[in-house]
Scaffold this active site. Structure first.
Site, mmCIF file in Angstrom:
data_model
loop_
_atom_site.group_PDB
_atom_site.id
_atom_site.type_symbol
_atom_site.label_atom_id
_atom_site.label_comp_id
_atom_site.label_asym_id
_atom_site.label_seq_id
_atom_site.Cartn_x
_atom_site.Cartn_y
_atom_site.Cartn_z
ATOM 1 N N TYR A 240 12.749 77.219 -8.195
ATOM 2 C CA TYR A 240 13.571 76.093 -7.735
ATOM 3 C C TYR A 240 14.939 76.099 -8.434
ATOM 4 O O TYR A 240 15.986 75.936 -7.790
ATOM 5 C CB TYR A 240 12.816 74.789 -7.999
ATOM 6 C CG TYR A 240 13.458 73.566 -7.401
ATOM 7 C CD1 TYR A 240 13.389 73.322 -6.024
ATOM 8 C CD2 TYR A 240 14.131 72.638 -8.194
ATOM 9 C CE1 TYR A 240 13.976 72.181 -5.476
ATOM 10 C CE2 TYR A 240 14.716 71.506 -7.659
ATOM 11 C CZ TYR A 240 14.633 71.280 -6.293
ATOM 12 O OH TYR A 240 15.216 70.164 -5.743
ATOM 13 N N SER B 223 20.824 69.877 -6.883
ATOM 14 C CA SER B 223 19.886 69.285 -7.837
ATOM 15 C C SER B 223 20.422 69.543 -9.232
ATOM 16 O O SER B 223 21.194 70.500 -9.446
ATOM 17 C CB SER B 223 18.522 69.964 -7.665
ATOM 18 O OG SER B 223 17.700 69.728 -8.789
HETATM 19 P P1 NAP Z 1 10.591 66.088 0.991
HETATM 20 O O1 NAP Z 1 10.297 64.656 1.167
HETATM 21 O O2 NAP Z 1 9.525 66.998 0.544
HETATM 22 O O3 NAP Z 1 11.254 66.609 2.351
HETATM 23 C C1 NAP Z 1 11.584 67.956 2.510
HETATM 24 C C2 NAP Z 1 12.114 68.145 3.914
HETATM 25 O O4 NAP Z 1 12.479 69.526 4.061
HETATM 26 C C3 NAP Z 1 11.094 67.802 4.968
HETATM 27 O O5 NAP Z 1 11.733 67.129 6.025
HETATM 28 C C4 NAP Z 1 10.619 69.183 5.437
HETATM 29 O O6 NAP Z 1 10.268 69.121 6.820
HETATM 30 C C5 NAP Z 1 11.881 70.006 5.259
HETATM 31 N N1 NAP Z 1 11.619 71.429 5.166
HETATM 32 C C6 NAP Z 1 10.896 72.092 4.236
HETATM 33 N N2 NAP Z 1 10.855 73.399 4.524
HETATM 34 C C7 NAP Z 1 11.570 73.569 5.667
HETATM 35 C C8 NAP Z 1 11.896 74.682 6.476
HETATM 36 N N3 NAP Z 1 11.455 75.915 6.164
HETATM 37 N N4 NAP Z 1 12.660 74.500 7.570
HETATM 38 C C9 NAP Z 1 13.098 73.262 7.897
HETATM 39 N N5 NAP Z 1 12.816 72.163 7.187
HETATM 40 C C10 NAP Z 1 12.056 72.316 6.076
HETATM 41 O O7 NAP Z 1 11.756 66.287 -0.096
HETATM 42 P P2 NAP Z 1 13.120 65.530 -0.382
HETATM 43 O O8 NAP Z 1 13.029 64.966 -1.732
HETATM 44 O O9 NAP Z 1 13.534 64.670 0.755
HETATM 45 O O10 NAP Z 1 14.082 66.799 -0.494
HETATM 46 C C11 NAP Z 1 15.216 67.016 0.318
HETATM 47 C C12 NAP Z 1 16.217 67.838 -0.472
HETATM 48 O O11 NAP Z 1 16.609 67.139 -1.650
HETATM 49 C C13 NAP Z 1 15.680 69.198 -0.951
HETATM 50 O O12 NAP Z 1 16.671 70.178 -0.798
HETATM 51 C C14 NAP Z 1 15.397 68.949 -2.417
HETATM 52 O O13 NAP Z 1 15.443 70.139 -3.171
HETATM 53 C C15 NAP Z 1 16.515 67.992 -2.766
HETATM 54 N N6 NAP Z 1 16.300 67.195 -3.970
HETATM 55 C C16 NAP Z 1 15.310 66.292 -4.053
HETATM 56 C C17 NAP Z 1 15.143 65.561 -5.218
HETATM 57 C C18 NAP Z 1 14.063 64.533 -5.373
HETATM 58 O O14 NAP Z 1 13.907 63.988 -6.494
HETATM 59 N N7 NAP Z 1 13.312 64.186 -4.345
HETATM 60 C C19 NAP Z 1 16.005 65.743 -6.304
HETATM 61 C C20 NAP Z 1 17.016 66.693 -6.179
HETATM 62 C C21 NAP Z 1 17.175 67.395 -5.013
HETATM 63 P P3 NAP Z 1 9.124 69.993 7.538
HETATM 64 O O15 NAP Z 1 8.028 70.192 6.531
HETATM 65 O O16 NAP Z 1 8.768 69.133 8.690
HETATM 66 O O17 NAP Z 1 9.798 71.264 7.948
#
Ligand code: NAP
Length: 253
Positions: free
Chosen positions: A156, A143
């Protein structure tokens, strides 16, 4: 088009958002995919849809904060499809968003367990298999927070800085042994995480209009691109999907 035929991939956090998109893209380009997350129903459904479309997929329940569960997910991958060639360390959380003086120490700790230790757990469990083969790709989802500071995001930002450090260290240890370790900073992506960020109202990211976020499918495509030779240029560092040149190379503009 990227050819990932014959590759076996494990994606953590594959129940929605970027992880789901990554699993679908990897399967589209020929990889056999294992989806891991805590929400069993969602990963089973998505794996079923991928299988129905003619690709090979499986699911395994896994909390990345627990090393034994991650090791078990890697074993499931190797037992089901015979190898692990690609690991996408994507699982991550941003809640609880909070200013430091009122933050909950247990909540802060939990984010480190998932966003930092989860990445270490994946690398630790997958690398022995990749070393045996002398090849493999690990994509750590990073990120802008890895190098930037934002109010309310101390947990974070600290966690993503640590994940970037893991990318650097793992590259140092495994580059000469055929393992590509890359980070990917996607910019802002239209997922549940951005819904949570908006609801917090706490810093400039929460004020962004949702129309500026890129679709998770762009990130899924970029992960596949990084699994090809293109990823060599990003070993030990974060590739930024804000970079127009990267978007053009991936073909998501
Ligand atoms: P999201 O829609 O909230 O999805 C998060 C995913 O992580 C879900 O599938 C959740 O599944 C899983 N997760 C959370 N805690 C977990 C655990 N303890 N064990 C296994 N799985 C877990 O978020 P997203 O935006 O797709 O984020 C994915 C990645 O991208 C993250 O690392 C985030 O920091 C990064 N990111 C996102 C953005 C953005 O703008 N969206 C920007 C930069 C980086 P369960 O709850 O089913 O376990």
């Amino acid at each position: 088009m990227f050819d990932l035929t014959g590759q076996v991939a494990l994606v953590t956090g594959a129940s929605r958002g970027i992880g789901e998109a990554a699993a679908r893209s990897l399967a589209k380009y020929g990889a056999r995919v294992v989806l891991a997350a805590r929400s069993a129903g969602d990963i089973e459904r998505i794996a079923g849809e991928i299988t129905a479309s003619g690709s090979k997929a499986s699911s395994v329940t896994c909390d990345v904060a627990d090393y034994e569960e991650v090791a078990s997910a890697i074993r499931h991958t190797v037992e089901t499809f015979g190898a692990i060639d690609i690991l996408v360390n994507n699982a991550g959380v941003i809640e609880p968003i909070s200013r430091i003086e009122v933050s909950d120490p247990d909540g802060w700790d939990k984010v480190i367990d998932i966003n930092v230790k989860g990445v270490y757990h994946g690398i630790r469990a997958a690398v022995p298999h990749m070393l045996e083969k002398g090849a493999g790709t690990i994509v750590n989802i990073s990120s802008g927070a890895a190098t930037g500071a934002l109010e309310g995001w101390s947990h974070y930002c600290a966690s993503k800085a640590a994940a970037l450090s893991l990318t650097r260290c793992a590259d140092k240890e495994f580059r000469e042994k055929g393992i590509r370790v890359v980070g990917l900073s996607p910019g802002t992506v239209a997922t549940q995480m951005q819904v949570d960020i908006k609801a917090s109202g706490i810093n400039p990211v929460s004020q962004l209009d949702p129309s500026v976020h890129i679709p998770p499918e762009w990130v899924g495509e970029t992960i596949c691109w990084l699994c090809t030779e293109a990823g060599d240029d990003y070993r030990g560092t974060d590739c930024s999907l804000r970079d127009e040149g990267v978007r053009k190379a991936v073909g998501v503009i």
